[in-house]
Design a protein around this motif. Structure first.
Motif, short mmCIF file in Angstrom:
data_model
loop_
_atom_site.label_atom_id
_atom_site.label_comp_id
_atom_site.label_asym_id
_atom_site.label_seq_id
_atom_site.Cartn_x
_atom_site.Cartn_y
_atom_site.Cartn_z
N ASP A 85 6.91 5.50 -0.52
CA ASP A 85 6.91 4.95 0.49
C ASP A 85 5.62 3.65 0.60
N THR A 86 6.02 2.58 1.17
CA THR A 86 4.92 1.59 1.26
C THR A 86 4.81 1.30 2.73
N ASP A 87 3.40 0.56 2.92
CA ASP A 87 3.19 0.12 4.31
C ASP A 87 4.03 -0.89 4.94
N GLN A 88 4.74 -1.48 4.03
CA GLN A 88 5.66 -2.77 4.30
C GLN A 88 7.01 -2.16 4.72
N GLY A 110 0.84 -1.13 -0.09
CA GLY A 110 -0.07 0.01 -0.06
C GLY A 110 0.92 1.07 -0.19
N THR A 111 0.46 2.27 -0.71
CA THR A 111 1.27 3.49 -0.88
C THR A 111 0.88 4.39 0.38
N LEU A 112 1.91 4.79 1.05
CA LEU A 112 1.90 6.05 1.94
C LEU A 112 2.38 7.18 1.63
#
Length: 552
Positions: free
Chosen positions: A524-527, A492-494
């Motif tokens: 920046d991703t949620d991972q 998911g994209t943050l």
């Protein structure tokens, strides 16, 4: 002052005979060397068996195969032939210190003041012929007062003493050597025919009496003056076929009609104009050796011997302004075997303190066996070095010395690593002049390159890791996706940053960039991953999202 005497040696079959020496099984077979000239393949050298079948030099290869279906051909190797001629140059030094090469297949020896040491010119010529026979080489020679006359006698005088020529306009063809069968066979022939050398009366006809070279040059064709074939054709059409036809002609008229070059070559052959023999400078060779009264076998004893050798070798290198880059260690054992190791330095040097640690790393690879009775150390690779002197005020000198010491420490580290894993395995990256991300750096060998200067700043930060583009499962739209799938994981994209548009290099057809311009985004991703994604707008390929890197 003794009269000037020049010996010219011509090896008419140097190409094939060099190959036969390396591959003896080719002796006695029809063999030809082939060279590429433009779009044509021409015969450049022939064995005696091939010449006996009617083949000749500069014959097209297809015609040679039509005349001899069993012909064996090999490509001409000019560098190997040049190196072999250099070996013959060193061999000819036994007859005179004044030796020069006459590429591609000849030598020029100044015998002035040397012939009497061998019993006269005839005895010396017979010795040269016998040495060439032992080497497996066909040779023709000529001795005269001038270089031009000796060159002409070696190439245009037949073995029986008669001038060798053909009728008509083909008079400029060089003489073919008549091959005499040697009574004894050499180990290198393996049953093949021995090369021919001039002996007896044929040899006497190759030696021009002092001051009478013109008598032997007069019946020779004009091509013996070393002039252009086009000029030879012009002179032949006018009926001037032999050198004797030109000797009585007015020099002014010849120079006005055919150029000054013809007159100069004629005067040089007759001795009216100087033509010195310029010997090639012998290459610098740096090697030292140490013999022991009793064989040694301990690693410490070998190391101590090498330290003494390195000091002597470095003193010779420093005297010549050279630095050793590649060293060869030879350990000659008392059982007749020889162990050797090669070590390379990151930078050429004549400092023993920098070379000794590298040599010590190679000692475990040397098997002493029953004992080592001689050590030999040779610099097989060396470069020119120049002393540098720091100039300026004290602070600048200290800073320069500090940078010099740091560079020496890095070079020593590279040398020690290279001695263990090889110099080719140590690389460094340099900036490249390309805006393509994967082409913005180039990999160079660390030992043969300087540290990179300041890297140029990219318009946007570049990722720490970079890999070939990998497909991303997302909506085919230029706007960054809120969610996507990559490498079997959902992200998911943050946060997003960009875009940076990079277009392909229009002057190169790179298959990886046929998808057209790219818009790069930092996502920046949620991972917890910060990825470098781009959207390909599509060209000859379909559009879509791809991942090419990862930030720290």
């Amino acid at each position: 002052m003794p009269h000037r005497r020049i010996l010219s040696l011509w090896f008419p079959r140097l190409g094939v005979e060099r190959l036969i020496r390396a591959q003896p099984h080719l002796a006695g077979l029809p063999l030809a060397m082939v060279s590429d000239e433009g779009q044509a393949q021409l015969v450049s050298s022939l064995s005696p068996e091939a010449s006996a079948l009617g083949l000749h030099l500069r014959q097209p290869l297809r015609d040679a195969y039509a005349m001899c279906g069993d012909l064996i051909t090999r490509p001409e190797q000019p560098r190997h032939k040049e190196a072999f001629l250099g070996v013959l140059h060193r061999w000819a030094g036994r007859y005179s210190p004044w030796v020069s090469t006459a590429p591609p297949d000849g030598l020029i020896i100044d015998l002035t003041g040397c012939a009497h040491l061998f019993g006269g010119e005839e005895v010396l010529a017979e010795q040269v012929a016998q040495d060439c026979l032992d080497l497996g080489l066909s040779v023709q020679m000529g001795i005269a007062d001038t270089l031009g006359a000796a060159w002409a006698l070696a190439r245009f005088t037949a073995q029986n003493g008669a001038a060798s020529h053909r009728s008509g306009d083909a008079i400029d063809q060089e003489a073919r050597a008549t091959r005499s069968r040697a009574g004894k066979r050499r180990h290198w022939t393996r049953g093949g025919a021995a090369p021919s050398v001039p002996t007896g009366p044929a040899l006497q006809n190759r030696i021009a009496p002092i001051g009478k070279a013109w008598q032997m040059l007069s019946p020779l064709p004009i091509a013996a003056l070393r002039i252009d074939p086009q000029l030879v054709d012009q002179l032949n059409r006018l009926g001037l076929r032999r050198i004797g036809d030109l000797i009585g002609q007015p020099r002014a008229g010849l120079a006005r009609r055919f150029g000054r070059g013809l007159v100069d070559k004629l005067d040089q052959a007759m001795g009216s104009a100087p033509e010195p023999v310029s010997p090639a400078k012998p290459p610098d060779r740096f090697s030292v050796r140490l013999s022991f009264p009793d064989p040694i076998g301990l690693e410490g004893d070998v190391a101590a011997g090498l330290e003494r050798l390195v000091e002597q070798l470095c003193a010779r290198l420093k005297a010549k302004g050279r630095g050793a880059r590649v060293l060869r260690i030879e350990a000659h054992r008392c059982d007749g075997l020889m162990e050797w190791q090669t070590v390379s330095a990151a930078v050429a040097s004549f400092d023993p303190l920098r070379l000794i640690p590298l040599l010590r790393l190679k000692l475990p690879g040397i098997d002493a066996g029953p004992g080592i009775d001689m050590l030999r150390l040779e610099a097989i690779g060396h470069d020119a070095l120049h002393d540098r002197r720091m100039a300026g005020h004290k602070v600048a000198a200290q800073r320069g010395q500090q940078r010099k010491d740091q560079g020496a420490a890095l070079e020593d580290l590279l040398g020690r690593l290279g001695a263990r894993i090889g110099m080719e395995a140590i690389t460094r990256r340099h900036p490249a002049s390309s805006h393509i991300p994967e082409k913005s750096a180039q990999v160079l060998a660390a030992a043969w390159s300087d540290p990179a200067p300041d890297w140029p700043e990219p318009p946007t930060p570049r990722p720490l890791l970079l890999w070939p583009p990998e497909a991303v499962s997302a909506e085919d739209h230029p706007t960054p996706p809120s969610a996507f799938r990559w490498r079997g994981r959902d992200f998911g994209t943050l946060d997003i940053s960009g875009p940076e548009r990079i277009t392909p290099e229009w002057w190169l057809d790179d298959p990886a960039w046929r998808s057209g311009p790219r818009d790069y985004w930092r996502i920046d991703t949620d991972q917890g991953d910060r990825l470098w994604l781009f959207y390909a707008h599509g060209g000859t390929m379909s559009s879509g999202w791809f991942c090419q890197g990862s930030f720290a």
